[in-house]
Design a protein around this motif. Structure first.
Motif, PDB file in Angstrom:
ATOM      1  N   MET A 102      38.474  11.503  64.886  1.00  0.00           N
ATOM      2  CA  MET A 102      39.793  11.484  65.508  1.00  0.00           C
ATOM      3  C   MET A 102      40.339  12.909  65.626  1.00  0.00           C
ATOM      4  O   MET A 102      40.846  13.299  66.681  1.00  0.00           O
ATOM      5  N   LYS A 103      40.203  13.677  64.530  1.00  0.00           N
ATOM      6  CA  LYS A 103      40.725  15.041  64.541  1.00  0.00           C
ATOM      7  C   LYS A 103      40.042  15.915  65.587  1.00  0.00           C
ATOM      8  O   LYS A 103      40.687  16.727  66.262  1.00  0.00           O
ATOM      9  N   ILE A 132      37.834   9.757  60.376  1.00  0.00           N
ATOM     10  CA  ILE A 132      39.013  10.638  60.465  1.00  0.00           C
ATOM     11  C   ILE A 132      38.656  11.934  61.203  1.00  0.00           C
ATOM     12  O   ILE A 132      39.386  12.394  62.090  1.00  0.00           O
ATOM     13  N   ALA A 133      37.500  12.492  60.845  1.00  0.00           N
ATOM     14  CA  ALA A 133      37.061  13.735  61.495  1.00  0.00           C
ATOM     15  C   ALA A 133      36.856  13.517  62.996  1.00  0.00           C
ATOM     16  O   ALA A 133      37.166  14.399  63.809  1.00  0.00           O
ATOM     17  N   ARG A 147      48.047  15.626  62.304  1.00  0.00           N
ATOM     18  CA  ARG A 147      46.712  15.081  62.493  1.00  0.00           C
ATOM     19  C   ARG A 147      45.630  16.088  62.080  1.00  0.00           C
ATOM     20  O   ARG A 147      44.675  15.738  61.391  1.00  0.00           O
ATOM     21  N   ALA A 148      45.819  17.339  62.445  1.00  0.00           N
ATOM     22  CA  ALA A 148      44.817  18.363  62.150  1.00  0.00           C
ATOM     23  C   ALA A 148      44.656  18.609  60.653  1.00  0.00           C
ATOM     24  O   ALA A 148      43.642  19.139  60.210  1.00  0.00           O
ATOM     25  N   ILE A 153      47.627   5.473  59.695  1.00  0.00           N
ATOM     26  CA  ILE A 153      47.322   6.621  60.552  1.00  0.00           C
ATOM     27  C   ILE A 153      46.697   6.159  61.872  1.00  0.00           C
ATOM     28  O   ILE A 153      46.988   6.685  62.939  1.00  0.00           O
ATOM     29  N   LEU A 186      34.558   6.910  56.027  1.00  0.00           N
ATOM     30  CA  LEU A 186      35.979   7.012  56.371  1.00  0.00           C
ATOM     31  C   LEU A 186      36.304   8.440  56.807  1.00  0.00           C
ATOM     32  O   LEU A 186      36.963   8.657  57.831  1.00  0.00           O
ATOM     33  N   GLY A 187      35.815   9.408  56.028  1.00  0.00           N
ATOM     34  CA  GLY A 187      36.047  10.810  56.365  1.00  0.00           C
ATOM     35  C   GLY A 187      35.495  11.157  57.736  1.00  0.00           C
ATOM     36  O   GLY A 187      36.109  11.913  58.496  1.00  0.00           O
ATOM     37  N   MET A 229      44.999   4.821  55.232  1.00  0.00           N
ATOM     38  CA  MET A 229      44.601   5.275  56.578  1.00  0.00           C
ATOM     39  C   MET A 229      44.899   4.207  57.620  1.00  0.00           C
ATOM     40  O   MET A 229      44.817   4.464  58.828  1.00  0.00           O
ATOM     41  N   GLY A 285      41.363  16.054  69.129  1.00  0.00           N
ATOM     42  CA  GLY A 285      42.533  16.898  69.421  1.00  0.00           C
ATOM     43  C   GLY A 285      43.775  16.067  69.664  1.00  0.00           C
ATOM     44  O   GLY A 285      43.707  14.850  69.908  1.00  0.00           O
ATOM     45  N   ASP A 286      44.930  16.713  69.585  1.00  0.00           N
ATOM     46  CA  ASP A 286      46.196  16.011  69.773  1.00  0.00           C
ATOM     47  C   ASP A 286      46.315  15.495  71.206  1.00  0.00           C
ATOM     48  O   ASP A 286      45.712  16.033  72.124  1.00  0.00           O
ATOM     49  N   GLY A 287      47.091  14.436  71.377  1.00  0.00           N
ATOM     50  CA  GLY A 287      47.335  13.898  72.711  1.00  0.00           C
ATOM     51  C   GLY A 287      46.293  12.895  73.153  1.00  0.00           C
ATOM     52  O   GLY A 287      46.454  12.237  74.185  1.00  0.00           O
ATOM     53  N   ARG A 288      45.211  12.723  72.366  1.00  0.00           N
ATOM     54  CA  ARG A 288      44.203  11.703  72.705  1.00  0.00           C
ATOM     55  C   ARG A 288      44.164  10.693  71.564  1.00  0.00           C
ATOM     56  O   ARG A 288      44.374  11.043  70.413  1.00  0.00           O
ATOM     57  N   ARG A 289      43.904   9.452  71.889  1.00  0.00           N
ATOM     58  CA  ARG A 289      43.969   8.382  70.891  1.00  0.00           C
ATOM     59  C   ARG A 289      42.596   7.875  70.490  1.00  0.00           C
ATOM     60  O   ARG A 289      41.740   7.614  71.331  1.00  0.00           O
ATOM     61  N   LEU A 290      42.415   7.668  69.198  1.00  0.00           N
ATOM     62  CA  LEU A 290      41.251   6.928  68.723  1.00  0.00           C
ATOM     63  C   LEU A 290      41.774   5.700  67.987  1.00  0.00           C
ATOM     64  O   LEU A 290      42.321   5.815  66.887  1.00  0.00           O
ATOM     65  N   PHE A 316      38.472  11.165  48.621  1.00  0.00           N
ATOM     66  CA  PHE A 316      38.911   9.794  48.341  1.00  0.00           C
ATOM     67  C   PHE A 316      38.060   9.115  47.263  1.00  0.00           C
ATOM     68  O   PHE A 316      38.379   8.014  46.816  1.00  0.00           O
ATOM     69  N   LEU A 373      44.847  16.100  58.347  1.00  0.00           N
ATOM     70  CA  LEU A 373      44.440  14.879  57.624  1.00  0.00           C
ATOM     71  C   LEU A 373      43.225  15.153  56.748  1.00  0.00           C
ATOM     72  O   LEU A 373      42.307  15.866  57.149  1.00  0.00           O
ATOM     73  N   PRO A 374      43.202  14.587  55.558  1.00  0.00           N
ATOM     74  CA  PRO A 374      42.056  14.781  54.663  1.00  0.00           C
ATOM     75  C   PRO A 374      40.825  14.061  55.202  1.00  0.00           C
ATOM     76  O   PRO A 374      40.939  12.967  55.754  1.00  0.00           O
ATOM     77  N   GLU A 375      39.674  14.701  55.050  1.00  0.00           N
ATOM     78  CA  GLU A 375      38.418  14.050  55.455  1.00  0.00           C
ATOM     79  C   GLU A 375      37.574  13.682  54.238  1.00  0.00           C
ATOM     80  O   GLU A 375      36.482  13.149  54.357  1.00  0.00           O
ATOM     81  N   GLY A 376      38.066  14.011  53.058  1.00  0.00           N
ATOM     82  CA  GLY A 376      37.326  13.683  51.834  1.00  0.00           C
ATOM     83  C   GLY A 376      38.273  13.675  50.658  1.00  0.00           C
ATOM     84  O   GLY A 376      39.494  13.710  50.825  1.00  0.00           O
ATOM     85  N   SER A 411      48.135  12.345  53.170  1.00  0.00           N
ATOM     86  CA  SER A 411      47.868  12.191  54.604  1.00  0.00           C
ATOM     87  C   SER A 411      49.174  12.162  55.384  1.00  0.00           C
ATOM     88  O   SER A 411      49.268  11.569  56.459  1.00  0.00           O
TER      89      SER A 411
END
Ligand code: ADP
Ligand code: ADP
Lengths: 155, 112, 155, 112
Positions: free
Chosen positions: B66-67, B63-64, A111-112, B96, B59-60, B93, B70-75, A119, A114-117, A107
């Motif tokens: 957040m992704k 993360i998804a 950001r783009a 992150i 968890l995935g 994580m 897009g960049d420039g925005r916060r979660l 784990f 980052l792993p989503e699975g 990880s």
């Protein structure tokens, strides 16, 4: 639930279900209830339910991938100093015949990326004291061993 | 999967009303997060204080979520119960995401 | 066979087969070989293989009676002072939902009236330290507990 | 299931050549015993010294073999290995059959 049964006698729980996401959720919740009944709570209960949930999700997603969801069977034993969870299913074997190593997905990238699975096995390895897989005559047996009293987190 | 939504100090707060985000609900969670974050709010805070259990699929999905913002925005995350905090810690994580102890701390930090 | 594995870790054996008379014979022989490998021999090995053979024969004859022979799964664990055998199958439940009591068939009558069967559960009860049956979601789990060092014969 | 047959001192000796009489072989055992005892010999001795394992189906088949011989004819046993002796002891069938330590003892007793 034989919460008061002596160790090494009746299992704490013996549960069976179809390997679907909703059914294994029920199984994980039943496991959690059985652990609570047996006085196993807090961090250890969380670790056991998480690791078993990952293993059951693997059976659902990978074990029966490409076929109708089959059955998964769970036996839980409370020993003097260990909790044993034994899962068995008739799904595919492990890739290459061996337990996946359970590396932590990377990880460190953007950001783009980052792993989503990926784990699942990492968490299982991390949370179990000991882990073994046997395949015989088309059936998988996964034995997960947890401590009975200590938090199992390895650093 | 039930999520509720509010705005405090220009922060969009999304509260998870279900007590688990797991393989059975991960996709729904991610889809609802997409709907709720589509308005473009810069700073979103996910309140997980009611969630007792998150597995690697959950968890995935976080993360998804957040992704997909897009960049420039916060979660950011707040109110992680012990078992949920453990999943973030074990998978690293927690480095992150910005994780706040609870909603009060999160909103105070944003205001201060 | 993980004969040298520490107790409470990998099972000594995890075997699966179709519940036919010939297949369960192979399973009993594999159990016997695994016990010998683990240093369990003599009277105790004989008691364990006999009791497990009776239980497997019951699955074959009664559990899947009236349907195609299904599958039976066996997990064997060597604990510090116990041997655990866990059998599971998807056959019928026990008559009345409980373990048959295992009474010794009456052999006091004339030669022509001597029993030729009905000894199965009697032997199982006699040879096990402890016995439990669970049925959940169509699957039977039979847990048989044996001592690890002493002959299990009850008088 | 292989049985062999001989006669000593007017006793018909049947030797089991397989090392188990179990659920998979019980019916065959009983059928072959019927064939071998159909000649009407009064005294039959079953040599089990090569048999390591008898389960309750095998026990039932031995009992059935005795019953199908009819009253007035004897089926004695000899050479029970430890696990086989245990099945007879536990089920009390050791009080129904005359059980000889081995073939020598059985033939001596019959001769004496
Ligand atoms: N029960 C199983 N049966 C067969 N293959 C499996 C099983 N579990 C895992 N695998 C394989 O191991 C890989 C890694 O699993 P895992 O770490 O759990 O990742 P994920 O979280 O993406 O499922 C899977 O992609 C799959 O190929
Ligand atoms: N695995 C099983 N599933 C369902 N019913 C069983 C099972 N095992 C035993 N039974 C029932 O219990 C009865 C007694 O079994 P048992 O003592 O083993 O006698 P037998 O030696 O004649 O099989 C059987 O006749 C059957 O009705």
């Amino acid at each position: 639930m034989a919460a008061t049964a002596p160790s090494q006698s009746a299992p704490l729980a013996a549960l069976s279900s179809t390997a679907t996401e909703l059914d294994v959720r029920d199984m994980v919740e039943a496991l959690g209830a059985a652990l609570t009944d047996a006085g196993i709570d807090g961090d250890l209960r969380g670790s056991i339910t998480l690791a078993v949930s990952e293993a059951l999700n693997n059976v659902t997603e990978h074990g029966y991938a490409g076929r109708a969801p089959g059955e998964v069977h769970m036996v839980v034993d409370l020993l003097a100093d260990r909790v044993l969870v034994t899962l068995s299913d008739s799904g595919h074997g492990m890739p290459g015949g061996a337990l996946p190593p359970g590396l932590l997905p990377d990880s460190s990238g953007a950001r783009a990326d980052l792993p989503e699975g990926g784990f699942g096995w990492f968490l299982i390895h991390k949370l179990c004291l000991d882990l073994s897989h046997t395949r015989h005559a088309g059936r998988n047996t996964l034995r997960m061993t947890f401590p009975r009293y200590l938090a199992p987190e390895k650093s | 999967m039930q999520l509720t939504c509010a705005t405090h100090n220009n922060i969009k707060v999304i509260t998870v009303e279900d007590n688990r985000i797991d393989a059975a609900s991960a996709i729904r969670f991610k889809d609802e997060m997409r709907t709720l974050t589509d308005d473009g709010a810069d700073h979103v805070l996910l309140d997980l204080s009611g969630v007792a259990f998150v597995d690697s699929s959950g968890l995935g999905a976080i993360i998804a979520s957040m992704k997909q913002m897009g960049d420039g925005r916060r979660l950011d995350l707040a109110g992680l119960t012990p078992d949920v905090a453990k999943v973030f810690r074990l998978t690293r994580m927690d480095s992150i995401f910005v994780i706040h102890k609870d909603m009060a701390a999160a909103l105070q930090r944003a205001a201060g």
